[in-house]
Design a protein around this motif. Structure first.
Motif, PDB file in Angstrom:
ATOM      1  N   UNK A  93      -3.716  -2.478 -11.092  1.00  0.00           N
ATOM      2  CA  UNK A  93      -2.794  -2.633  -9.964  1.00  0.00           C
ATOM      3  C   UNK A  93      -2.885  -1.472  -8.983  1.00  0.00           C
ATOM      4  N   UNK A  94      -3.499  -0.376  -9.395  1.00  0.00           N
ATOM      5  CA  UNK A  94      -3.667   0.737  -8.469  1.00  0.00           C
ATOM      6  C   UNK A  94      -4.454   0.362  -7.230  1.00  0.00           C
ATOM      7  N   UNK A  95      -5.268  -0.686  -7.343  1.00  0.00           N
ATOM      8  CA  UNK A  95      -6.040  -1.134  -6.174  1.00  0.00           C
ATOM      9  C   UNK A  95      -5.147  -1.742  -5.094  1.00  0.00           C
ATOM     10  N   UNK A  96      -3.853  -1.950  -5.429  1.00  0.00           N
ATOM     11  CA  UNK A  96      -2.905  -2.475  -4.439  1.00  0.00           C
ATOM     12  C   UNK A  96      -2.327  -1.379  -3.561  1.00  0.00           C
ATOM     13  N   UNK A  97      -2.654  -0.131  -3.833  1.00  0.00           N
ATOM     14  CA  UNK A  97      -2.063   0.976  -3.075  1.00  0.00           C
ATOM     15  C   UNK A  97      -2.203   0.824  -1.558  1.00  0.00           C
ATOM     16  N   UNK A  98      -3.335   0.315  -1.027  1.00  0.00           N
ATOM     17  CA  UNK A  98      -3.420   0.153   0.433  1.00  0.00           C
ATOM     18  C   UNK A  98      -2.390  -0.816   1.014  1.00  0.00           C
ATOM     19  N   UNK A  99      -1.828  -1.695   0.173  1.00  0.00           N
ATOM     20  CA  UNK A  99      -0.805  -2.635   0.664  1.00  0.00           C
ATOM     21  C   UNK A  99       0.600  -2.022   0.662  1.00  0.00           C
ATOM     22  N   UNK A 100       0.761  -0.852   0.054  1.00  0.00           N
ATOM     23  CA  UNK A 100       2.086  -0.234  -0.073  1.00  0.00           C
ATOM     24  C   UNK A 100       2.389   0.600   1.165  1.00  0.00           C
ATOM     25  N   UNK A 101       2.546  -0.074   2.293  1.00  0.00           N
ATOM     26  CA  UNK A 101       2.764   0.634   3.546  1.00  0.00           C
ATOM     27  C   UNK A 101       4.192   1.162   3.633  1.00  0.00           C
ATOM     28  N   UNK A 102       4.409   2.024   4.587  1.00  0.00           N
ATOM     29  CA  UNK A 102       5.728   2.647   4.752  1.00  0.00           C
ATOM     30  C   UNK A 102       6.601   1.915   5.754  1.00  0.00           C
ATOM     31  N   UNK A 103       6.132   0.783   6.271  1.00  0.00           N
ATOM     32  CA  UNK A 103       6.872   0.076   7.320  1.00  0.00           C
ATOM     33  C   UNK A 103       7.791  -1.006   6.754  1.00  0.00           C
ATOM     34  N   UNK A 104       7.224  -1.942   6.000  1.00  0.00           N
ATOM     35  CA  UNK A 104       7.977  -3.107   5.564  1.00  0.00           C
ATOM     36  C   UNK A 104       8.311  -3.041   4.077  1.00  0.00           C
ATOM     37  N   UNK A 105       9.322  -3.797   3.696  1.00  0.00           N
ATOM     38  CA  UNK A 105       9.728  -3.920   2.297  1.00  0.00           C
ATOM     39  C   UNK A 105       8.851  -4.983   1.632  1.00  0.00           C
ATOM     40  N   UNK A 106       8.210  -4.624   0.525  1.00  0.00           N
ATOM     41  CA  UNK A 106       7.332  -5.556  -0.181  1.00  0.00           C
ATOM     42  C   UNK A 106       7.846  -5.734  -1.611  1.00  0.00           C
ATOM     43  N   UNK A 107       8.894  -6.558  -1.738  1.00  0.00           N
ATOM     44  CA  UNK A 107       9.477  -6.812  -3.045  1.00  0.00           C
ATOM     45  C   UNK A 107       8.435  -7.437  -3.972  1.00  0.00           C
ATOM     46  N   UNK A 108       8.530  -7.091  -5.250  1.00  0.00           N
ATOM     47  CA  UNK A 108       7.608  -7.612  -6.263  1.00  0.00           C
ATOM     48  C   UNK A 108       8.432  -8.296  -7.350  1.00  0.00           C
ATOM     49  N   UNK A 109       8.037  -9.521  -7.705  1.00  0.00           N
ATOM     50  CA  UNK A 109       8.668 -10.203  -8.833  1.00  0.00           C
ATOM     51  C   UNK A 109       7.594 -10.440  -9.884  1.00  0.00           C
ATOM     52  N   UNK A 110       7.878  -9.948 -11.080  1.00  0.00           N
ATOM     53  CA  UNK A 110       6.931  -9.974 -12.190  1.00  0.00           C
ATOM     54  C   UNK A 110       7.320 -11.063 -13.185  1.00  0.00           C
ATOM     55  N   UNK A 111       6.369 -11.914 -13.497  1.00  0.00           N
ATOM     56  CA  UNK A 111       6.583 -12.972 -14.488  1.00  0.00           C
ATOM     57  C   UNK A 111       6.332 -12.402 -15.880  1.00  0.00           C
ATOM     58  N   UNK A 112       7.396 -12.320 -16.663  1.00  0.00           N
ATOM     59  CA  UNK A 112       7.268 -11.831 -18.038  1.00  0.00           C
ATOM     60  C   UNK A 112       7.396 -12.958 -19.056  1.00  0.00           C
ATOM     61  N   UNK A 113       7.144 -14.168 -18.614  1.00  0.00           N
ATOM     62  CA  UNK A 113       7.205 -15.305 -19.522  1.00  0.00           C
ATOM     63  C   UNK A 113       8.623 -15.782 -19.737  1.00  0.00           C
ATOM     64  N   UNK A 114       9.406 -15.021 -20.462  1.00  0.00           N
ATOM     65  CA  UNK A 114      10.784 -15.415 -20.751  1.00  0.00           C
ATOM     66  C   UNK A 114      11.734 -15.086 -19.610  1.00  0.00           C
ATOM     67  N   UNK A 115      11.309 -14.221 -18.678  1.00  0.00           N
ATOM     68  CA  UNK A 115      12.195 -13.829 -17.578  1.00  0.00           C
ATOM     69  C   UNK A 115      11.358 -13.348 -16.401  1.00  0.00           C
ATOM     70  N   UNK A 116      12.031 -13.194 -15.264  1.00  0.00           N
ATOM     71  CA  UNK A 116      11.422 -12.617 -14.071  1.00  0.00           C
ATOM     72  C   UNK A 116      12.044 -11.241 -13.849  1.00  0.00           C
ATOM     73  N   UNK A 117      11.196 -10.248 -13.625  1.00  0.00           N
ATOM     74  CA  UNK A 117      11.670  -8.891 -13.390  1.00  0.00           C
ATOM     75  C   UNK A 117      11.421  -8.512 -11.939  1.00  0.00           C
ATOM     76  N   UNK A 118      12.444  -7.952 -11.282  1.00  0.00           N
ATOM     77  CA  UNK A 118      12.351  -7.603  -9.866  1.00  0.00           C
ATOM     78  C   UNK A 118      12.104  -6.106  -9.682  1.00  0.00           C
TER      79      UNK A 118
END
Length: 397
Positions: A275-300
């Motif tokens: 996931x470190x390759x996503x660092x170029x998408x982590x800009x300082x302008x916009x909010x980029x919420x992430x929702x993680x699928x953990x099978x039994x639940x979603x983690x925000x």
């Protein structure tokens, strides 16, 4: 633009892609970009613009009487405006936006007054025979609201609905507010939207609107459902892991209308991966919420930097990231997009006709990693061409 003269479906793009926070900047940009895009995409028919105005620009337009002159330009150039983006109140380019995109929220007079200004602008621009919509934020931001002031939110929505209803009665112009659910918004998914309508907007708002308009409560309820609609954003619903068909069926069963569909893809990342390759998408302008699928639940995760910094969860299967990436490609340097969700939403919109408005809303061009940046007009053109090709394929089958 009207995709097919035999139906009522219009396709536009949101001009939040262009920088400009005051009226002069917005008008100058659109006087250049609007005719150029029309020449490429709709040379023989009117071409629609999804107008984005900040609170400053909207107030200037009203106070200085710019609306009539702008309407004259639109008419002469073969352009029109039927939808306005009323989500970001303040600066949206060249500044750190992040969670301030939710401010001011619908508990405030400032949000109501801004939206009333947008209503005044759209009233002067809306073509005859077409409904108009003003999109808005999802009422507030969850982290700010341990005990939401639902009463204040409903009161402000009722005051807006009263004005929209009187306008419809006096002029025949039907304009609706399109609430846009978003990850971590006060209402972010289908269940929360329905709960808001059933627990607050309709039971609390109907008697207030009935008293304001001197109509029966049952009529007031129908007016609320007519004027307070949903902006169905294909990026946001994908980030929430919702099935578009199930979501739309649930909203329809609840009597909730779709004011517009916004077309954009989110980033999708299968786990485990680097996931470190996503660092170029982590800009300082916009909010980029992430929702993680953990099978039994979603983690925000509230933003991509927090997700990147968190320890990997062994149950995690996938990330979906609120980053509006271009429609026309399904892969980004080994990462995927939610393009298939956009296709699913488009198919439903074309076949079921539940809205008149499709709006392309990829606004992150200026913060994309360098390899993904293209000329702005070329990028917008490719977005339109992709959507039109998809619609044509849907109709053939």
């Amino acid at each position: 633009m009207q995709i097919d003269p035999n139906d009522s479906l219009h396709l536009t793009y949101c001009t939040n892609i262009h920088p400009g926070e005051d009226w002069a900047s917005v008008e100058a940009t659109l006087r250049e970009a609007g005719p150029a895009l029309k020449a490429r995409l709709s040379p023989n028919a009117p071409f629609g613009l999804g107008l984005r105005l900040s609170a400053v620009a909207a107030r200037e337009a009203i106070e200085a009487g710019h609306v009539a002159n702008f309407r004259n330009f639109l008419d002469a150039a073969g352009l029109y405006v039927a939808v306005i983006n009323g989500y970001p109140y303040g600066e949206f380019h060249g500044a750190e936006v992040k969670d301030q995109v939710f401010a001011p929220d619908w508990t405030t007079e400032a949000r109501l007054n801004y939206t009333l200004d947008l209503l005044g602008v759209l009233t002067g621009l809306l073509p005859e025979g077409l409904d108009g919509g003003i999109s808005t934020m999802p009422l507030s931001y969850k982290p700010w609201n341990k005990s939401p002031d639902w009463q204040a939110i409903v009161r402000n929505l009722v005051r807006l609905t009263e004005t929209m209803s009187r306008l419809h009665h006096s002029s025949g112009k039907l304009i609706h507010l399109d609430i846009e659910p978003e990850p971590d918004g006060l209402i972010e998914n289908t269940a929360e939207v329905i709960r808001f309508y059933n627990d607050w907007l309709l039971p609390v708002g109907s008697p207030l609107l009935a008293a304001a308009l001197a109509v029966p409560q049952i009529e007031a309820r129908q007016l609320l459902l007519s004027h307070i609609r949903i902006c169905f954003d294909s990026c946001h619903i994908a980030v929430e892991y919702e099935d578009p068909a199930e979501s739309l069926a649930s909203l329809r069963a609840a009597g909730i209308q779709i004011g517009r569909v916004q077309l954009s893809s989110a980033l999708k990342v299968a786990l485990p991966t680097n996931t470190g390759r996503l660092a170029p998408f982590a800009d300082s302008t916009y909010l980029h919420q992430v929702i993680e699928d953990r099978g039994a639940c979603l983690h925000h995760y509230p933003d991509l930097p927090q997700a990147l910094a968190a320890p990997a969860d062994p149950t995690a299967k996938q990330w979906r990231i609120h980053f509006h990436v271009p429609l026309f490609t399904a892969e980004y340097d080994g990462f995927q997009s939610t393009q298939e969700d956009v296709r699913a939403v488009l198919k439903l919109a074309v076949r079921d006709g539940f809205t008149n408005h499709l709006e392309i809303e990829t606004y992150t061009w200026d913060v994309l990693p360098p390899a993904l940046k293209l000329d702005m007009l070329d990028s917008i053109t490719r977005e339109f061409q992709w959507v039109m090709a998809e619609v044509a394929a849907i109709r053939r089958h």
